[in-house]
Design an enzyme around this catalytic site. Structure first.
Site, PDB file in Angstrom:
ATOM      1  N   MET A  35      10.739 -39.789  -3.985  1.00 47.55           N
ATOM      2  CA  MET A  35      12.359 -39.397  -4.819  1.00 47.55           C
ATOM      3  C   MET A  35      11.240 -40.328  -5.687  1.00 47.55           C
ATOM      4  O   MET A  35      10.280 -40.889  -5.727  1.00 47.55           O
ATOM      5  CB  MET A  35      12.942 -40.633  -3.815  1.00 47.55           C
ATOM      6  CG  MET A  35      12.045 -42.342  -3.999  1.00 47.55           C
ATOM      7  SD  MET A  35      12.731 -43.474  -3.673  1.00 47.55           S
ATOM      8  CE  MET A  35      11.896 -45.182  -3.497  1.00 47.55           C
ATOM      9  N   TYR A  46       6.142 -52.223  -5.871  1.00 48.58           N
ATOM     10  CA  TYR A  46       6.752 -50.660  -6.086  1.00 48.58           C
ATOM     11  C   TYR A  46       8.531 -51.371  -5.451  1.00 48.58           C
ATOM     12  O   TYR A  46       8.774 -52.630  -4.424  1.00 48.58           O
ATOM     13  CB  TYR A  46       6.593 -49.954  -5.357  1.00 48.58           C
ATOM     14  CG  TYR A  46       5.907 -49.722  -4.006  1.00 48.58           C
ATOM     15  CD1 TYR A  46       6.395 -50.797  -2.610  1.00 48.58           C
ATOM     16  CD2 TYR A  46       5.129 -48.865  -3.582  1.00 48.58           C
ATOM     17  CE1 TYR A  46       5.711 -50.940  -1.721  1.00 48.58           C
ATOM     18  CE2 TYR A  46       4.360 -48.758  -2.587  1.00 48.58           C
ATOM     19  CZ  TYR A  46       5.055 -50.017  -1.618  1.00 48.58           C
ATOM     20  OH  TYR A  46       3.968 -49.529   0.152  1.00 48.58           O
ATOM     21  N   GLU A  47       9.056 -49.856  -5.436  1.00 48.36           N
ATOM     22  CA  GLU A  47      10.664 -50.081  -5.415  1.00 48.36           C
ATOM     23  C   GLU A  47      11.246 -51.323  -5.422  1.00 48.36           C
ATOM     24  O   GLU A  47      12.379 -52.431  -5.207  1.00 48.36           O
ATOM     25  CB  GLU A  47      10.879 -50.302  -3.322  1.00 48.36           C
ATOM     26  CG  GLU A  47      10.137 -48.928  -2.685  1.00 48.36           C
ATOM     27  CD  GLU A  47      10.318 -48.264  -3.266  1.00 48.36           C
ATOM     28  OE1 GLU A  47      11.246 -47.963  -3.767  1.00 48.36           O
ATOM     29  OE2 GLU A  47       9.389 -47.159  -2.693  1.00 48.36           O
ATOM     30  N   GLY A  48      10.941 -51.919  -6.626  1.00 48.57           N
ATOM     31  CA  GLY A  48      11.305 -53.376  -7.544  1.00 48.57           C
ATOM     32  C   GLY A  48      10.705 -54.169  -7.455  1.00 48.57           C
ATOM     33  O   GLY A  48      11.140 -54.548  -6.462  1.00 48.57           O
ATOM     34  N   ARG A  94      14.180 -50.413   0.409  1.00 47.41           N
ATOM     35  CA  ARG A  94      13.267 -52.311   0.017  1.00 47.41           C
ATOM     36  C   ARG A  94      13.107 -53.017   1.716  1.00 47.41           C
ATOM     37  O   ARG A  94      12.444 -53.711   1.596  1.00 47.41           O
ATOM     38  CB  ARG A  94      14.351 -52.855  -0.991  1.00 47.41           C
ATOM     39  CG  ARG A  94      14.705 -51.936  -2.028  1.00 47.41           C
ATOM     40  CD  ARG A  94      15.557 -52.786  -3.151  1.00 47.41           C
ATOM     41  NE  ARG A  94      14.861 -52.100  -4.090  1.00 47.41           N
ATOM     42  CZ  ARG A  94      16.740 -52.321  -5.606  1.00 47.41           C
ATOM     43  NH1 ARG A  94      17.414 -53.038  -5.609  1.00 47.41           N
ATOM     44  NH2 ARG A  94      15.739 -52.048  -6.482  1.00 47.41           N
TER      45      ARG A  94
END
Length: 592
Positions: free
Chosen positions: A161, A434-436, A294
């Site tokens: 992604m 990562y991933e927010g 997440r």
């Protein structure tokens, strides 16, 4: 050299004694008896222990190398990837229509714990592919699914992604990557993306990039973002690989950890892309991928903590240093093992109680995902949406903390590369980012998830805790005092924090957002308190049925430790929340 032994017995306890999955009433779960799950987990353990774990140090030391536009993965990775693919491990919970095995997501989660503990950087290659598969499966056209999914399920092709750009991360409305429409219905994708995990590597024949970009003339900000499939090699009508697309890896990031995973700068120079779903609706499709990612990162966090704890425990059982203050325990040896020292025990019990509580929390979360999708249960969907930032944020914070505690158990040895604990610390650190980032997770929790559907889902969580306490109160005085009363008090702290946000946050949003990180941790502690109470209840029942006394009594002791030593942190978090925004926002920017 670190070791890894998959905790199959612990996993089976969670799946069958705590969650009682075969009686859960979720479609597909009725086939998950102890023998079936045991066979799957034992086979996965062999791959994790014998193939993946020995490559963890190799990946860390060798890293990835970019040569003439091709990324070479560390020695042994390609062969291991072939073994994972040939064993069907990449297809466990994928749709049988595209070559998947159709097992529940829960089983993929349990297997994923082993693979992440054994070699987190390696497992990311198939993990990213699985996320891309999910996004295309949910939002792609029938033609796109037929072209891409079978090869992605088998991991003959990889997936990524592509969100972040050099000038923007969380604020995706600022992205500059362009998607120019073409007469044949395709798009020309131009722009650069950074921090793309598994963006280029030598273990698959093709890589299917999912790229966020803006179509000219679309709405401003996130409302103008679309999602595109941009394959490394274009695919011919007969399914064979065609010409190389106009995209390239422009460089590899030099990172603190996860050296075995290729973290790439990806450049798109008029590359051919294909719209996924509707134009300007890319964020909805991408978040299908992000939400699973997440949950997977929360799993990574505790999985690194689990393997670090295993190695810290092994060291503590053998390291001789000093004598027990209550009297010598090993008179025949020059010193007692450090297991006799209360502070070492505290350190290990912190690690053990977090790891076991986190495992149950993540498996329960995976079960909610299965319930939402397989049973089409909107309440389960709402609850896991609420819990996702808690799983990601709290468990990665605590997973990293567990790795640091494990490193501390070894003293000076933990600071050296020889023993391997420092790699677990370095690898676990990315999970908080990562991933927010975890700060973003806390803002999502307080700013969006609490109020979703009028607060229905958080109220359902409170009611679930209340019902659990009511149904189990009065059967056992010790259980009431050691588990139910602490859980009740912690739940009240969580409700008080929510009430503070309702009363103060509407007038001054900073009062809520200044306490969001503490709220995420407060919520996480209540969830782990609930998990330990459920484990204790299951352990008590198993003991009465003649189960393994040593194993089950250890579960009870670990749960009592968490309730007595960890769960009271909810009061500290509540006090911080109720101090409001003033202490946080008092200084002008220039005064820092």
């Amino acid at each position: 050299m670190p070791t890894y032994t998959a905790p199959v017995k612990d996993m089976q306890f969670v799946l069958h004694d705590v969650l009682a999955i075969s009686e859960a009433g979720i479609p597909g779960y009725e086939e998950l008896d102890r023998d079936t799950t045991g066979a799957i987990l034992e086979e996965a353990a062999k791959l994790a222990e014998n193939v993946l774990a020995p490559l963890n140090r190799v990946g860390d030391e060798q890293g990835c190398v970019l040569e003439n536009g091709v990324v070479r993965t560390p020695e042994g990775f390609k062969d291991a990837f072939d073994q994972m693919r040939d064993g069907g491990w990449t297809a466990l919970d994928c749709d049988p229509e595209y070559g998947g095995q159709g097992l529940p997501y829960l089983m993929s989660t349990a297997v994923g714990e082993m693979f992440s503990s054994a070699n987190m950087a390696f497992n990311m290659y198939q993990g990213l592919t699985h996320g891309a598969y999910n996004a295309i499966h949910a939002h792609g056209s029938e033609e796109q699914k037929a072209i891409y999914l079978p090869k992605m399920v088998s991991c003959e092709w990889g997936g990524t992604m592509n969100l972040t750009e050099p000038h923007c991360g969380t604020d995706l409305g600022l992205i500059k990557t362009r998607a120019e429409p073409q007469e044949d219905g395709s798009y020309r994708i131009t722009g650069s993306k950074i921090w793309i995990s598994a963006g280029e590597h030598d273990m698959v024949d093709n890589i299917i990039h999912l790229v966020l970009a803006k179509i000219p003339g679309g709405p401003e900000g996130v409302k103008g973002i679309s999602l595109f499939i941009v394959p490394k090699f274009l695919v011919n009508e007969d399914g064979s690989l065609g010409t190389r697309n106009s995209l390239s890896c422009g460089g590899l990031e030099k990172k603190m950890g996860i050296h075995g995973n290729a973290t790439c700068v990806m450049n798109y120079d008029g590359a051919t892309g294909f719209l996924v779903g509707e134009a300007h609706k890319g964020m909805r499709a991408m978040f299908t991928m992000m939400n699973e990612a997440r949950l997977g990162v929360g799993l990574q966090g505790f999985a690194q903590g689990a393997v670090a704890y295993e190695n810290a425990l092994g060291f503590a059982r053998e390291r001789q240093q000093g004598r027990a203050v209550t009297g010598t325990q090993m008179p025949e040896a020059p010193a007692d093992t450090i297991m006799v020292h209360p502070d070492v025990r505290r350190n290990l019990m912190d690690q053990k109680s977090i790891t076991e509580g986190a495992r149950t929390f993540v498996y329960w979360g995976a079960m909610l995902i299965d319930k939402a999708h397989r049973a089409e249960d909107p309440d389960a969907e709402g609850l896991i949406s609420l819990l996702t930032p808690v799983i990601k944020g709290f468990l990665t914070d605590k997973g990293f903390e567990t790795c640091v505690l494990a490193q501390q158990t070894l003293g000076g040895s933990g600071f050296t590369r020889e023993w391997g604990l420092e790699q677990f610390v370095r690898d676990a650190r990315i999970t908080m980012i990562y991933e927010g980032t975890n700060g973003i997770q806390s803002l999502d929790l307080v700013g969006r998830k609490l109020a979703a559907d009028g607060g229905k889902h958080v109220m359902a969580f409170f009611e679930m805790v209340k019902r659990f306490i009511a149904e189990n109160k009065g059967q056992d005085e010790a259980f009431d005092a050691q588990f139910l009363e602490p859980l009740k008090a912690a739940s009240k702290d969580l409700q008080a924090a929510g009430m503070f946000f309702m009363q103060k946050g509407m007038k001054n949003p900073n009062d809520a957002l200044s306490g969001s990180y503490d709220f995420m941790h407060l919520f996480g502690h209540v969830c782990l308190g609930l998990m330990h109470a459920r484990m204790a209840l299951a352990a008590k029942a198993a003991l009465e049925a003649g189960g393994d006394k040593a194993f089950l009594n250890a579960k009870l002791a670990t749960g009592r430790y968490y309730m007595a030593r960890q769960l009271p942190a909810t009061k500290t978090h509540l006090a911080r929340i109720e101090s409001g925004a003033e202490p946080v926002m008092a200084l002008d920017a220039e005064a820092f």
